[in-house]
Design a protein around this motif. Sequence first.
Motif, PDB file in Angstrom:
ATOM      1  N   LEU A 185       0.975  -3.378  13.938  1.00 17.18           N
ATOM      2  CA  LEU A 185      -0.011  -4.423  13.657  1.00 17.18           C
ATOM      3  C   LEU A 185       0.577  -5.590  12.874  1.00 17.18           C
ATOM      4  O   LEU A 185      -0.056  -6.640  12.759  1.00 17.18           O
ATOM      5  CB  LEU A 185      -1.186  -3.831  12.865  1.00 17.18           C
ATOM      6  N   GLY A 186       1.766  -5.387  12.292  1.00 23.22           N
ATOM      7  CA  GLY A 186       2.398  -6.467  11.544  1.00 23.22           C
ATOM      8  C   GLY A 186       2.818  -6.126  10.145  1.00 23.22           C
ATOM      9  O   GLY A 186       3.369  -6.973   9.428  1.00 23.22           O
ATOM     10  N   ALA A 187       2.586  -4.879   9.696  1.00 28.33           N
ATOM     11  CA  ALA A 187       3.013  -4.469   8.355  1.00 28.33           C
ATOM     12  C   ALA A 187       4.521  -4.241   8.336  1.00 28.33           C
ATOM     13  O   ALA A 187       5.160  -4.043   9.375  1.00 28.33           O
ATOM     14  CB  ALA A 187       2.291  -3.198   7.933  1.00 28.33           C
ATOM     15  N   THR A 188       5.088  -4.263   7.127  1.00 26.94           N
ATOM     16  CA  THR A 188       6.505  -3.978   6.932  1.00 26.94           C
ATOM     17  C   THR A 188       6.644  -2.604   6.302  1.00 26.94           C
ATOM     18  O   THR A 188       6.015  -2.315   5.288  1.00 26.94           O
ATOM     19  CB  THR A 188       7.146  -5.021   6.000  1.00 26.94           C
ATOM     20  N   ARG A 189       7.463  -1.747   6.906  1.00 25.91           N
ATOM     21  CA  ARG A 189       7.669  -0.409   6.377  1.00 25.91           C
ATOM     22  C   ARG A 189       8.845  -0.436   5.404  1.00 25.91           C
ATOM     23  O   ARG A 189       9.949  -0.834   5.760  1.00 25.91           O
ATOM     24  CB  ARG A 189       7.941   0.586   7.501  1.00 25.91           C
ATOM     25  N   ALA A 190       8.595   0.000   4.170  1.00 25.11           N
ATOM     26  CA  ALA A 190       9.661   0.099   3.174  1.00 25.11           C
ATOM     27  C   ALA A 190      10.342   1.453   3.307  1.00 25.11           C
ATOM     28  O   ALA A 190       9.696   2.463   3.602  1.00 25.11           O
ATOM     29  CB  ALA A 190       9.092  -0.071   1.777  1.00 25.11           C
ATOM     30  N   SER A 191      11.650   1.481   3.076  1.00 24.81           N
ATOM     31  CA  SER A 191      12.370   2.741   3.206  1.00 24.81           C
ATOM     32  C   SER A 191      12.230   3.614   1.973  1.00 24.81           C
ATOM     33  O   SER A 191      12.384   4.836   2.051  1.00 24.81           O
ATOM     34  CB  SER A 191      13.853   2.461   3.478  1.00 24.81           C
ATOM     35  N   THR A 192      11.942   3.001   0.809  1.00 31.28           N
ATOM     36  CA  THR A 192      11.734   3.767  -0.420  1.00 31.28           C
ATOM     37  C   THR A 192      10.499   3.226  -1.129  1.00 31.28           C
ATOM     38  O   THR A 192      10.082   2.085  -0.912  1.00 31.28           O
ATOM     39  CB  THR A 192      12.930   3.654  -1.373  1.00 31.28           C
ATOM     40  N   VAL A 193       9.927   4.033  -2.026  1.00 36.18           N
ATOM     41  CA  VAL A 193       8.760   3.575  -2.762  1.00 36.18           C
ATOM     42  C   VAL A 193       9.152   2.445  -3.713  1.00 36.18           C
ATOM     43  O   VAL A 193       8.350   1.524  -3.958  1.00 36.18           O
ATOM     44  CB  VAL A 193       8.086   4.747  -3.504  1.00 36.18           C
ATOM     45  N   ALA A 213       4.368  10.094  -6.849  1.00 31.33           N
ATOM     46  CA  ALA A 213       4.851   9.158  -5.836  1.00 31.33           C
ATOM     47  C   ALA A 213       5.501   7.922  -6.457  1.00 31.33           C
ATOM     48  O   ALA A 213       6.503   7.413  -5.953  1.00 31.33           O
ATOM     49  CB  ALA A 213       3.706   8.746  -4.917  1.00 31.33           C
ATOM     50  N   LEU A 214       4.931   7.429  -7.553  1.00 27.65           N
ATOM     51  CA  LEU A 214       5.384   6.167  -8.126  1.00 27.65           C
ATOM     52  C   LEU A 214       6.501   6.312  -9.146  1.00 27.65           C
ATOM     53  O   LEU A 214       7.147   5.314  -9.490  1.00 27.65           O
ATOM     54  CB  LEU A 214       4.207   5.436  -8.774  1.00 27.65           C
ATOM     55  N   GLU A 215       6.737   7.517  -9.654  1.00 25.87           N
ATOM     56  CA  GLU A 215       7.760   7.689 -10.688  1.00 25.87           C
ATOM     57  C   GLU A 215       9.126   7.113 -10.284  1.00 25.87           C
ATOM     58  O   GLU A 215       9.784   6.444 -11.094  1.00 25.87           O
ATOM     59  CB  GLU A 215       7.883   9.171 -11.047  1.00 25.87           C
ATOM     60  N   PRO A 216       9.577   7.308  -9.031  1.00 23.98           N
ATOM     61  CA  PRO A 216      10.867   6.727  -8.661  1.00 23.98           C
ATOM     62  C   PRO A 216      10.865   5.192  -8.650  1.00 23.98           C
ATOM     63  O   PRO A 216      11.942   4.580  -8.589  1.00 23.98           O
ATOM     64  CB  PRO A 216      11.100   7.271  -7.240  1.00 23.98           C
ATOM     65  N   ALA A 217       9.679   4.598  -8.691  1.00 24.22           N
ATOM     66  CA  ALA A 217       9.577   3.132  -8.673  1.00 24.22           C
ATOM     67  C   ALA A 217       9.247   2.563 -10.040  1.00 24.22           C
ATOM     68  O   ALA A 217       8.853   1.401 -10.160  1.00 24.22           O
ATOM     69  CB  ALA A 217       8.512   2.702  -7.657  1.00 24.22           C
ATOM     70  N   SER A 218       9.406   3.356 -11.087  1.00 27.45           N
ATOM     71  CA  SER A 218       9.015   2.929 -12.437  1.00 27.45           C
ATOM     72  C   SER A 218       9.631   1.593 -12.816  1.00 27.45           C
ATOM     73  O   SER A 218       8.963   0.711 -13.372  1.00 27.45           O
ATOM     74  CB  SER A 218       9.426   3.988 -13.458  1.00 27.45           C
ATOM     75  N   ASP A 219      10.919   1.422 -12.540  1.00 24.00           N
ATOM     76  CA  ASP A 219      11.614   0.201 -12.952  1.00 24.00           C
ATOM     77  C   ASP A 219      11.138  -1.024 -12.186  1.00 24.00           C
ATOM     78  O   ASP A 219      11.326  -2.151 -12.644  1.00 24.00           O
ATOM     79  CB  ASP A 219      13.124   0.363 -12.765  1.00 24.00           C
ATOM     80  N   VAL A 264       0.859  -1.188   0.000  1.00 27.07           N
ATOM     81  CA  VAL A 264       0.000   0.000   0.000  1.00 27.07           C
ATOM     82  C   VAL A 264       0.894   1.237   0.000  1.00 27.07           C
ATOM     83  O   VAL A 264       1.739   1.410   0.883  1.00 27.07           O
ATOM     84  CB  VAL A 264      -0.940   0.026   1.220  1.00 27.07           C
ATOM     85  N   VAL A 265       0.710   2.072  -1.003  1.00 32.96           N
ATOM     86  CA  VAL A 265       1.452   3.323  -1.140  1.00 32.96           C
ATOM     87  C   VAL A 265       0.504   4.465  -0.832  1.00 32.96           C
ATOM     88  O   VAL A 265      -0.530   4.623  -1.488  1.00 32.96           O
ATOM     89  CB  VAL A 265       2.021   3.462  -2.567  1.00 32.96           C
ATOM     90  N   GLY A 266       0.837   5.248   0.173  1.00 31.80           N
ATOM     91  CA  GLY A 266      -0.024   6.357   0.589  1.00 31.80           C
ATOM     92  C   GLY A 266      -0.767   5.990   1.850  1.00 31.80           C
ATOM     93  O   GLY A 266      -1.628   5.111   1.826  1.00 31.80           O
ATOM     94  N   LEU A 267      -0.435   6.648   2.948  1.00 36.52           N
ATOM     95  CA  LEU A 267      -0.993   6.268   4.241  1.00 36.52           C
ATOM     96  C   LEU A 267      -1.719   7.430   4.908  1.00 36.52           C
ATOM     97  O   LEU A 267      -1.536   7.704   6.094  1.00 36.52           O
ATOM     98  CB  LEU A 267       0.115   5.729   5.166  1.00 36.52           C
ATOM     99  N   GLY A 268      -2.563   8.089   4.121  1.00 35.71           N
ATOM    100  CA  GLY A 268      -3.509   9.009   4.739  1.00 35.71           C
ATOM    101  C   GLY A 268      -4.558   8.196   5.482  1.00 35.71           C
ATOM    102  O   GLY A 268      -4.392   7.000   5.708  1.00 35.71           O
ATOM    103  N   ASN A 280       5.041   5.626   2.811  1.00 37.05           N
ATOM    104  CA  ASN A 280       4.474   6.970   2.786  1.00 37.05           C
ATOM    105  C   ASN A 280       5.621   7.959   2.818  1.00 37.05           C
ATOM    106  O   ASN A 280       6.693   7.673   3.370  1.00 37.05           O
ATOM    107  CB  ASN A 280       3.558   7.192   3.992  1.00 37.05           C
ATOM    108  N   ARG A 281       5.412   9.126   2.210  1.00 36.35           N
ATOM    109  CA  ARG A 281       6.467  10.148   2.219  1.00 36.35           C
ATOM    110  C   ARG A 281       6.878  10.492   3.642  1.00 36.35           C
ATOM    111  O   ARG A 281       8.052  10.757   3.913  1.00 36.35           O
ATOM    112  CB  ARG A 281       5.983  11.407   1.513  1.00 36.35           C
ATOM    113  N   THR A 282       5.893  10.538   4.535  1.00 32.59           N
ATOM    114  CA  THR A 282       6.181  10.758   5.952  1.00 32.59           C
ATOM    115  C   THR A 282       6.248   9.391   6.624  1.00 32.59           C
ATOM    116  O   THR A 282       5.215   8.770   6.892  1.00 32.59           O
ATOM    117  CB  THR A 282       5.080  11.616   6.610  1.00 32.59           C
TER     118      THR A 282
END
Length: 311
Positions: A62-70, A93-99, A25-29, A50-52
């Motif tokens: 709760l058990g999720a894994t936080r990624a350091s980059t998108v 947000a997703l452009e840096p993860a294009s590859d 999940v990308v975006g944690l509002g 999330n950016r923040t």
Amino acid sequence: MSVPDNGTARTEAVRPEAARTPVTVVGLGSMGSALAGAFVGAGHPTTVWNRTPEKATPLVALGATRASTVAEAVAASPLVVACLTTYAATFEALEPASDALAGRTLVTLNSGTPAAAREMAAWAAARGARFLDGAVKNVPPAVGRPDTLLYYAGERAVFDEYEETLRVLGGDTVHLGEEVDLAALYEQAVGGLLLPALLGFFQGSALVTARGLKARTLVPYTIKWLEMIAEQLPLMADEIDSGDYTRPLASVGIFHEVLPDELQLAEEAGVDGSWQLPMHALVARAVEAGHRDHSISALVEVLRAPRPSGA
């Protein structure tokens, strides 16, 4: 398994094979966090970004894994759910993860136009990703409930593959069709009802509170009124689809005759009724177009017509 309590959300049990599907999940509002919480609670290995970064902390607990980059987040799962405000925000947000998108399925749950949804689909396809566009038609605390509606558009085979996983987010999960912009179209078409309906309630609240009464006293009667409207929508939809407005339950003329009373009451109460003027003008145009004795649903014909020059 049930969804962790994020207010009032609940979900039904899912099949074990669906529960094993890793999800990012990308975006944690507020909405994105609710989606991620539902996936975690249903047993999905869930990666979040999330950016923040601090917004991920309750989900990690709760058990999720936080990624350091998108890019790391996208690479972690075959299914990537992006929940940002707009398509533009999702692109950014997703452009840096294009590859990292190649071979993955991207699901977007954000606001925007059908044209932007088509652009998003083309962008994902160019990066080797399959794509579904969707919308959550409820508030964050309702995520995971069996009656919560989410609808999606895009390739049916992709929807079928992930339907059980996506159903974790709401039991009323619908595929609208393979035209990828349909979810955005319906999101705009259905969502357009919200602000006018709320403004109607706020106007009523301003009127009764001007008399020293509580807005809360309006609630039961407003609910009954909305239920009545809901009962009439299928009939009105049939009138619009057939183009036959000649058997009205409520005519354009009836609405037109009471418009001055609405403005007079607002003036007496010291309430700003100017937001209603464009609607009043629309009803007046319908009368001028010969729809006085037709069903109020004939207003759709005025909406379809070009606006008079200078109006």
